[in-house]
Design an enzyme around this catalytic site. Structure first.
Site, short mmCIF file in Angstrom:
data_model
loop_
_atom_site.label_atom_id
_atom_site.label_comp_id
_atom_site.label_asym_id
_atom_site.label_seq_id
_atom_site.Cartn_x
_atom_site.Cartn_y
_atom_site.Cartn_z
N SER A 71 -17.05 99.36 -7.96
CA SER A 71 -18.30 99.40 -8.71
C SER A 71 -18.52 98.07 -9.43
O SER A 71 -18.57 97.03 -8.80
CB SER A 71 -18.30 100.60 -9.67
N ASP A 204 -21.21 105.04 -4.91
CA ASP A 204 -20.26 104.33 -5.77
C ASP A 204 -18.81 104.70 -5.45
O ASP A 204 -18.45 105.87 -5.33
CB ASP A 204 -20.56 104.72 -7.22
#
Length: 344
Positions: A71, A204
């Site tokens: 991320s 993500d």
């Protein structure tokens, strides 16, 4: 007829990878960076402070053989492999953070919160534009460092790890753009929509590997003929909230565990478990974990104002206590040049 891409796992090689040679006695140094939205300010600021104090501003990436990031950590990892210093990576947050996570006040703030129940909280097109401005058209084949970047593929419900071609078996991702990999690893559910990538549904990496330390460690051991006791790891967090299962949650039902409590428990457990596994694999003395202190009032993933105000100060404070340890473990000499494996 809509195209349905095959599972990434369908192409998994059945036999163990042929280990590539590694210089005898030379440590293999890994930098691993957690996810955490705008709290990526902390690891970027910490590394930038190390550069300022110990490297005369030169990039800390020159001292690592592999960089992993999930991320926001993936953005920093990609920036370092792009040739940036950590100070330049920090500028992504200081100069672009408010555009990516705008601070709203008054009725606009409350409208956004109301809409958040059914729509993503932030505009992904803004993030996409900023990532393209930072990384341009560069692809993983251009990376100056070995990279391991977790994401999650939603169509088939599988982990999806982007890797540079640092092993002959790694050929699938070499033409993926830095900006697109960054977009995929940062598509945090509810904050951004999933990203369509030729039929794949990218989300993500924090869904399953917010702390990517074991992704990097397993990859290094699988790909290189290096004794595990010769691996050195610097792993950077972004700060956790204090967490306990209180008496209400102990006996509560779905209302007590819905949404954030269960998600926070899973993320915390994943991180602690990954660290524990790394300690067992290479020895706790070979793993240095740097993380802001836990807080009862943690910074939200998109609280740009608090992150920029508080986290650089925390980073400088932690460098005071750990900087010389980082210097001794990782900065004694430069890493060998990364030579990517050619197409077979």
């Amino acid at each position: 007829m809509n195209y349905i891409p095959p599972r990434r796992s369908d192409g998994t090689i059945q036999q163990a990878r042929v280990k590539q040679p590694w210089p005898e006695g030379r440590p293999f140094r890994i930098l691993s960076i957690d996810g955490g939205g705008i709290k990526g300010v902390f690891p970027a600021a910490y590394l930038a402070e190390i550069e300022r104090r110990f490297l005369q501003g030169r990039s800390i990436a020159d001292h690592f053989d592999m960089i992993a990031g999930t991320s926001t950590g993936g953005i920093i990892a990609l920036a370092l492999a792009h040739g940036m210093t950590a100070q330049q990576a920090l500028q992504i947050y200081t100069e672009r953070g408010e555009k990516i996570f705008p601070t709203l006040k008054g009725w606009r703030k409350w409208l956004r919160l109301a809409r958040w129940w059914s729509k993503p909280k932030h505009n992904q097109e803004v993030l996409r534009a900023e990532l393209l401005a930072v990384f341009g058209d560069k692809v993983l084949d251009d990376a100056a460092k070995r990279l391991v970047i977790p994401s999650f593929e939603g169509l088939h419900g599988e982990p999806f790890i982007y890797k540079t071609p640092h092993h002959p078996d790694y050929q699938k991702d070499r033409h993926k753009k830095f900006a697109h990999v960054a977009l995929h690893t940062t598509a945090a559910p509810s904050y951004y929509p999933a990203v369509d990538d030729d039929g794949y549904v990218m989300l993500d990496g924090g869904i399953w590997a917010n702390n990517p330390v074991m992704n990097a460690l397993v990859d290094a051991l699988a790909c290189y003929d290096v004794p595990r006791e010769n691996i050195r790891i610097l792993t950077l967090g972004t700060g956790e909230a204090t967490f306990t299962v209180d008496k209400h949650a102990q006996v509560g039902g779905a209302g007590q565990w819905a949404f954030m409590r269960a998600f926070k428990a899973a993320g915390r457990a994943q991180s602690k478990n990954a660290l524990g596994q790394a300690f067992l694999m290479v020895g706790k003395n070979n793993v240095l974990r740097i993380d802001p202190p836990e807080s009862a009032t943690p910074i939200a993933l998109d609280d740009t104002a608090r992150a920029l105000q508080e986290l650089p100060l925390v980073a400088r404070s932690l460098v005071e206590g750990s900087g010389h340890h980082v210097q001794a473990m990782f900065l004694g000499d430069s890493a060998a040049a990364f030579i990517r494996c050619p197409l077979a």
